[in-house]
Design an enzyme around this catalytic site. Structure first.
Site, PDB file in Angstrom:
ATOM      1  N   GLU A 148     -20.571   4.909   2.483  1.00  0.00           N
ATOM      2  CA  GLU A 148     -21.359   4.935   3.727  1.00  0.00           C
ATOM      3  C   GLU A 148     -20.938   6.161   4.531  1.00  0.00           C
ATOM      4  O   GLU A 148     -19.836   6.659   4.334  1.00  0.00           O
ATOM      5  CB  GLU A 148     -21.048   3.688   4.569  1.00  0.00           C
ATOM      6  CG  GLU A 148     -21.551   2.416   3.950  1.00  0.00           C
ATOM      7  CD  GLU A 148     -20.963   1.181   4.632  1.00  0.00           C
ATOM      8  OE1 GLU A 148     -20.102   1.338   5.520  1.00  0.00           O
ATOM      9  OE2 GLU A 148     -21.384   0.087   4.247  1.00  0.00           O
ATOM     10  N   CYS A 195      23.865   8.521  -0.729  1.00  0.00           N
ATOM     11  CA  CYS A 195      24.852   8.355   0.358  1.00  0.00           C
ATOM     12  C   CYS A 195      25.299   6.906   0.538  1.00  0.00           C
ATOM     13  O   CYS A 195      26.147   6.631   1.379  1.00  0.00           O
ATOM     14  CB  CYS A 195      24.287   8.894   1.679  1.00  0.00           C
ATOM     15  SG  CYS A 195      23.068   7.801   2.459  1.00  0.00           S
ATOM     16  N   HIS A 238       0.245  11.364   2.488  1.00  0.00           N
ATOM     17  CA  HIS A 238       0.777  10.150   3.114  1.00  0.00           C
ATOM     18  C   HIS A 238       1.876   9.510   2.265  1.00  0.00           C
ATOM     19  O   HIS A 238       2.166   8.330   2.433  1.00  0.00           O
ATOM     20  CB  HIS A 238      -0.348   9.139   3.378  1.00  0.00           C
ATOM     21  CG  HIS A 238      -1.259   9.545   4.502  1.00  0.00           C
ATOM     22  ND1 HIS A 238      -2.452   8.917   4.775  1.00  0.00           N
ATOM     23  CD2 HIS A 238      -1.141  10.518   5.445  1.00  0.00           C
ATOM     24  CE1 HIS A 238      -3.034   9.492   5.823  1.00  0.00           C
ATOM     25  NE2 HIS A 238      -2.261  10.469   6.237  1.00  0.00           N
ATOM     26  N   CYS A 289      21.289   3.630  -0.844  1.00  0.00           N
ATOM     27  CA  CYS A 289      20.792   4.936  -1.287  1.00  0.00           C
ATOM     28  C   CYS A 289      21.680   5.425  -2.425  1.00  0.00           C
ATOM     29  O   CYS A 289      22.909   5.383  -2.306  1.00  0.00           O
ATOM     30  CB  CYS A 289      20.843   5.908  -0.109  1.00  0.00           C
ATOM     31  SG  CYS A 289      20.641   7.634  -0.601  1.00  0.00           S
ATOM     32  N   ASN A 292      -3.987   8.688  -0.340  1.00  0.00           N
ATOM     33  CA  ASN A 292      -3.619   7.445  -1.021  1.00  0.00           C
ATOM     34  C   ASN A 292      -2.167   7.484  -1.479  1.00  0.00           C
ATOM     35  O   ASN A 292      -1.683   8.512  -1.943  1.00  0.00           O
ATOM     36  CB  ASN A 292      -4.538   7.210  -2.222  1.00  0.00           C
ATOM     37  CG  ASN A 292      -5.985   7.057  -1.810  1.00  0.00           C
ATOM     38  OD1 ASN A 292      -6.255   6.812  -0.637  1.00  0.00           O
ATOM     39  ND2 ASN A 292      -6.904   7.200  -2.757  1.00  0.00           N
ATOM     40  N   VAL A 293      -1.529   6.333  -1.390  1.00  0.00           N
ATOM     41  CA  VAL A 293      -0.142   6.239  -1.841  1.00  0.00           C
ATOM     42  C   VAL A 293      -0.075   5.722  -3.278  1.00  0.00           C
ATOM     43  O   VAL A 293       1.007   5.614  -3.846  1.00  0.00           O
ATOM     44  CB  VAL A 293       0.709   5.371  -0.879  1.00  0.00           C
ATOM     45  CG1 VAL A 293       0.851   6.069   0.471  1.00  0.00           C
ATOM     46  CG2 VAL A 293       0.118   3.981  -0.686  1.00  0.00           C
ATOM     47  N   ARG A 296       1.867  -4.035  -2.753  1.00  0.00           N
ATOM     48  CA  ARG A 296       0.929  -2.939  -3.030  1.00  0.00           C
ATOM     49  C   ARG A 296       1.351  -2.183  -4.292  1.00  0.00           C
ATOM     50  O   ARG A 296       0.505  -1.734  -5.066  1.00  0.00           O
ATOM     51  CB  ARG A 296       0.846  -2.011  -1.812  1.00  0.00           C
ATOM     52  CG  ARG A 296       0.319  -2.784  -0.595  1.00  0.00           C
ATOM     53  CD  ARG A 296      -0.166  -1.900   0.483  1.00  0.00           C
ATOM     54  NE  ARG A 296      -1.176  -1.007  -0.010  1.00  0.00           N
ATOM     55  CZ  ARG A 296      -1.374   0.226   0.454  1.00  0.00           C
ATOM     56  NH1 ARG A 296      -0.600   0.684   1.420  1.00  0.00           N
ATOM     57  NH2 ARG A 296      -2.312   0.977  -0.031  1.00  0.00           N
TER      58      ARG A 296
END
Ligand code: OAD
Length: 231
Positions: free
Chosen positions: A201, A137, A107, A134, A90-91, A57
């Site tokens: 719609e 950490c 989101h 990460c 939306n991301v 995505r």
């Protein structure tokens, strides 16, 4: 008019940019099991698969361009004398790339990474992997910074405050199937706002809106923005 306008957007505003919606024919949730790719439990079961889904995505988003609807909302933000608040489910980052300066991503965002161990956030690389440590950490607990089903959407206090003080509320390209966003129209109505749905719609909550404008976002959104800026 100096009134505050709050705009909720959904996948439909990015459809004409080539990003798939979720629930239309051919939508993402017809091809993928939502439980597998959009829940914390799905991520715990198969993090590699979930990372693959969001990596794909992220690549789609990088290859897409904002359309006339994103540009029209950026124009409204710039030219409306009052405050304009864009709240998106939306991301993708097409609002920002279309010129909008202030976007609330309820989101989460594909271009952000989140450490599930310590909560640190950082810009996501194009391809994320389960073993990525990460940067804060070093735990190998990297996840996309997106809100999954069963998790609480981000920035809800700020969104509620904006809704309680808005004069106009618009929902664009969203099916009205997912709460709390689907309930924003009721909160705005109670606050005395004029409400308008712009969608291909009628959504599941269409009856809650005072005004409706149906058609592709690239057409109905610029026309609506024109009507607001030159009444
Ligand atoms: P949906 O896929 O549920 O709905 C998309 C809406 O956009 C539908 O009402 C379509 O009719 C409309 N639409 C399609 N093409 C359009 C176009 N060219 N112009 C205007 N409208 C168009 O997407 P969302 O409502 O955004 O959450 O979905 C809400 C949430 O469910 C998403 O944020 C995501 C999803 O599961 C999470 O993953 C947590």
């Amino acid at each position: 008019m100096h009134d505050k306008i709050v705009i909720l957007t959904g996948a439909g505003i990015s459809a004409e940019s080539g990003l798939g919606t979720f629930r239309d024919v051919d939508g993402l949730w017809t091809k993928y099991d939502l439980e597998e790719v959009a829940t914390p439990e799905g991520f715990a079961r198969n993090p590699d698969f979930v990372h693959e889904f969001y990596n794909a995505r992220r690549a789609n988003c990088a290859g897409a361009a904002p359309n006339a609807a994103h540009a029209a909302l950026a124009r409204l933000e710039r030219d409306h004398p009052g405050e304009v608040v864009i709240v998106t489910q939306n991301v993708d980052n097409l609002h920002e790339r279309g010129g909008a300066a202030h976007v609330i991503h309820m989101h989460g965002q594909l271009d952000q990474a989140l450490c599930a161990a310590c909560g640190h956030r950082w810009p996501a690389p194009a391809v994320m992997n389960t073993a990525d440590p990460c940067p804060a950490c070093a735990a190998p607990a990297t996840r996309p910074d997106v809100v999954w089903f069963g998790e609480i959407p981000y920035h809800m206090d700020a969104i509620m405050a904006h809704l309680s003080g808005c004069a106009i509320f618009a929902a664009i390209g969203t099916s009205g199937e997912v709460y709390p966003a689907a309930g924003f129209v009721d909160l705005a109505t109670r606050a005395g706002a004029h409400t308008v749905e712009l969608n291909l719609e009628p959504s599941s909550v269409v009856s809650a809106f005072a005004e409706t404008r149906f058609g592709p976002a690239s057409q109905v959104v610029p026309a609506w923005v024109d009507s607001l800026l030159s009444p």
